[in-house]
Design a protein around this motif. Structure first.
Motif, PDB file in Angstrom:
ATOM      1  N   CYS A 121      -0.276  86.113 -39.939  1.00  6.62           N
ATOM      2  CA  CYS A 121      -1.213  85.024 -39.626  1.00  6.62           C
ATOM      3  C   CYS A 121      -0.668  84.111 -38.533  1.00  6.62           C
ATOM      4  O   CYS A 121      -0.262  82.965 -38.798  1.00  6.62           O
ATOM      5  N   HIS A 122      -0.639  84.606 -37.299  1.00  9.63           N
ATOM      6  CA  HIS A 122      -0.294  83.728 -36.190  1.00  9.63           C
ATOM      7  C   HIS A 122      -1.560  83.022 -35.703  1.00  9.63           C
ATOM      8  O   HIS A 122      -2.676  83.543 -35.839  1.00  9.63           O
ATOM      9  N   VAL A 138       1.214  79.501 -32.520  1.00 13.58           N
ATOM     10  CA  VAL A 138       2.135  79.380 -33.654  1.00 13.58           C
ATOM     11  C   VAL A 138       2.349  80.775 -34.211  1.00 13.58           C
ATOM     12  O   VAL A 138       1.406  81.409 -34.698  1.00 13.58           O
ATOM     13  N   ASN A 139       3.554  81.273 -34.128  1.00 15.31           N
ATOM     14  CA  ASN A 139       3.851  82.603 -34.641  1.00 15.31           C
ATOM     15  C   ASN A 139       3.780  82.619 -36.168  1.00 15.31           C
ATOM     16  O   ASN A 139       3.997  81.596 -36.830  1.00 15.31           O
ATOM     17  N   ALA A 140       3.500  83.795 -36.705  1.00 15.22           N
ATOM     18  CA  ALA A 140       3.437  83.938 -38.167  1.00 15.22           C
ATOM     19  C   ALA A 140       4.786  83.569 -38.779  1.00 15.22           C
ATOM     20  O   ALA A 140       5.830  84.029 -38.325  1.00 15.22           O
ATOM     21  N   LYS A 144       5.533  81.047 -44.748  1.00 17.30           N
ATOM     22  CA  LYS A 144       4.165  80.682 -44.391  1.00 17.30           C
ATOM     23  C   LYS A 144       4.099  80.119 -42.980  1.00 17.30           C
ATOM     24  O   LYS A 144       5.081  79.587 -42.456  1.00 17.30           O
ATOM     25  N   THR A 145       2.921  80.219 -42.396  1.00 19.95           N
ATOM     26  CA  THR A 145       2.654  79.589 -41.107  1.00 19.95           C
ATOM     27  C   THR A 145       2.202  78.158 -41.389  1.00 19.95           C
ATOM     28  O   THR A 145       1.228  77.945 -42.113  1.00 19.95           O
ATOM     29  N   VAL A 146       2.920  77.186 -40.818  1.00 16.37           N
ATOM     30  CA  VAL A 146       2.689  75.787 -41.167  1.00 16.37           C
ATOM     31  C   VAL A 146       2.397  74.976 -39.901  1.00 16.37           C
ATOM     32  O   VAL A 146       3.078  75.125 -38.880  1.00 16.37           O
TER      33      VAL A 146
END
Length: 573
Positions: free
Chosen positions: A337-338, A363-365, A524-526
């Protein structure tokens, strides 16, 4: 009347029950008129027979049985009519509320940003309730009136063509003129009544929700006076409606008396060319009873202006096109999920200037991005665009290489957890408020997450059954914020969006929450929105936004070494 067409279409689902209700209402009306008509003839005929030799041959039993039969029929028909009609109407209103809410939800927040909560509540409750007038006070009385007049006219024409046509003509003229007259008399008052009902609900809600602040700032009396003024306007509208109802009754009695005089005069020399006999009484009583057909008509059209205004207010919602339309299906192209913002610009509706200007951001995963900026710089707007509360004015936002426009809503909501600045607390138990995020969570899981966010004190007394009240008024701002964080932890989505998650918390609790978030978001992607320089050294990337534009971006150390705007802010600590 075009405003009612969308609601009349909903009647198709309940056509049988509604038609059966009208049939029972017609049967009840037939029994009521038949009872009075037969009773009038029976009493007169019995009196005449008692004074003549016919008293020995007069059949008392058959008319007596007919009177009792009509009486029983009327009682049973009235009960059946009420049960069937009201049951069908309640089901119809249920369907209408569901239909209205389904149309309402996609319009939030775009099309409804200018409407008050109280006004929306009034549309969902009072305006929907007004739609029962369409069937109970409009369609049903008119249909029954038409068939009733036709049936009564044919019945009287069987005895005397002139009398039957005369009474039928009088009733038809009344049926045609009565609605127009009372619609015009009640139109403007009905419109005002609907609008004042909405205003009163809005004013009352404002006064109740903001009572503490009104008292503190000495503005309670001013708001209360405005509320009472709206109430007086509504009472004045209701007073006019009561007067119109009285006027309708008076005019109905007057017209009934005049019609009775005409019909008795026509029947004075005998009915159907015969010598005067008890049929004159039957005709007279039938004339008196016939006006029961018209009794509901005036009330129906007196309230038609109110019904049309409510329908118009509902149509403003149901016929609105949402700003954001999700596809029926659309999955992510990848589990990684990027997030990408490409040349994104955005302005709110009715705004001439952009909130965001040509934003390019990736934003990279598994990475953590901190977006830093002053209040009003556009930080929260980025989250709203990513949640697709709005669509970008230009550019493209994508998750896992999939444009947001191609992702269906369930997939998007399952992919993202959000801790927003405003945490909404439902008027329910602590358990209910946490089950929003994960309905399948056990009580043990809920208690553990509450302990993680420092809310173990809420587990005292009733525990998860603690009632939080309307809007969580029993909770402090910090407790509400931590419930929002607990929901995000329970949601456990691959992307977490944190919009000022520690705002309103003391320093110790802030450090505890940030440590918890760091542990929970390892893979997680934050995206972390803040205007405070807290815990930024743990972020993989930092982006500084001012006036809707990215002015600096990089790692914490790189930005410090650049001696730019971020370095200046850091020096103020």
């Amino acid at each position: 009347m075009r405003e009612l067409i969308p609601f009349l279409k909903l009647y198709k689902k309940h056509w049988f029950s509604l038609s059966l209700g009208m049939l029972l209402a017609f049967a009840t009306l037939f029994a009521s008129i038949g009872l009075l008509t037969l009773s009038g003839w029976f009493i007169s005929a019995a009196a005449v027979a008692g004074l003549t030799i016919a008293k020995e041959t007069f059949n008392y039993m058959l008319p007596g049985g007919g009177v009792r039969g009509f009486a029983i029929w009327r009682t049973a028909g009235r009960w059946g009519d009420r049960v069937v009609s009201h049951n069908a109407t309640f089901k119809l209103l249920t369907d209408l509320r569901v239909f209205f809410f389904r149309k309402l939800a996609p319009l939030i927040p775009g099309r409804l940003s200018g409407l008050r909560d109280g006004d929306l509540l009034n549309r969902l409750v009072a305006d929907v309730d007004a739609m029962d007038h369409v069937y109970l006070r409009l369609v049903s009385p008119v249909v029954i009136g038409i068939f009733g007049i036709l049936s009564l006219t044919l019945f009287l024409c069987f005895f005397d063509l002139t009398i039957g046509l005369a009474l039928g003509t009088i009733l038809t003229i009344m049926l045609l003129t009565w609605p127009i007259l009372f619609y015009r008399l009640g139109k403007h008052n009905g419109q005002a009544l609907t609008l004042h009902t909405s205003s009163l609900r809005v004013s009352t809600l404002d006064w109740l929700e903001g009572h503490s602040e009104l008292v503190l700032f000495g503005a309670e009396k001013r708001y209360l006076d405005a509320l009472l003024d709206t109430q007086q306007k509504l009472l004045a509208n209701q007073f006019i409606n009561a007067n119109l109802t009285g006027l309708a009754s008076a005019m109905l009695m007057l017209t009934n008396g005049l019609a009775l005089t005409v019909i008795v005069w026509l029947a004075a020399d005998g009915v159907g060319g015969n010598t005067p006999d008890p049929l004159i009484a039957m005709i007279a009583f039938a004339t008196m009873a016939s006006f029961e057909l018209l009794m509901p008509i005036a009330g129906a059209f007196q309230h038609l202006g109110q019904t049309l205004t409510s329908a118009r207010r509902l149509n403003e919602i149901t016929q609105g096109e949402p700003d954001v339309i999700f596809p029926q299906s659309g999955a992510l192209k990848s589990d990684r999920c990027h997030i990408d913002f490409k040349d994104v610009s955005f302005s709110y509706p009715d705004s001439q200037s952009n909130v965001l200007n040509n934003i390019n951001l990736s934003v990279n995963a598994g990475d953590k991005l901190a977006i830093l900026g002053k209040t009003g710089s556009g930080k929260s707007t980025l989250i709203q665009l990513l949640c697709r509360y709005w669509d970008v004015s230009q550019g493209l936002v994508s998750i896992a290489g999939t444009p947001l426009r191609d992702i269906d809503e369930p997939t998007l909501r399952d992919t993202i957890s959000v801790v927003s600045q405003r945490v909404d607390i439902l008027n329910g138990s602590l358990r209910d408020n946490l089950h929003m995020a994960k309905p399948t969570a056990s009580d043990t899981e809920l208690e553990e997450v509450l302990c993680h966010v420092g809310l173990q004190t809420l587990l005292e007394d009733a525990g998860l059954d603690n009632w939080l009240g309307d809007g969580g008024r029993q909770l402090s701002g910090g407790e509400k914020r931590r419930i929002g964080i607990a929901r995000a932890l329970l949601r456990n989505a691959p992307i977490m969006l944190l919009d000022e998650p520690t705002e309103g918390l003391d320093k110790g609790t802030e450090q505890q929450i940030m440590a918890l978030l760091n542990r929970h978001t390892v893979d997680k992607t934050v995206i972390f929105i803040t205007h405070r320089l807290v815990n930024l050294s743990n972020m993989d990337h930092i982006c500084l936004i001012e006036a809707g534009q990215i002015v600096e971006s990089g790692t914490h150390q790189a930005l410090l070494n650049a001696k730019g705007r971020y370095h200046q802010l850091h020096q103020t600590l």
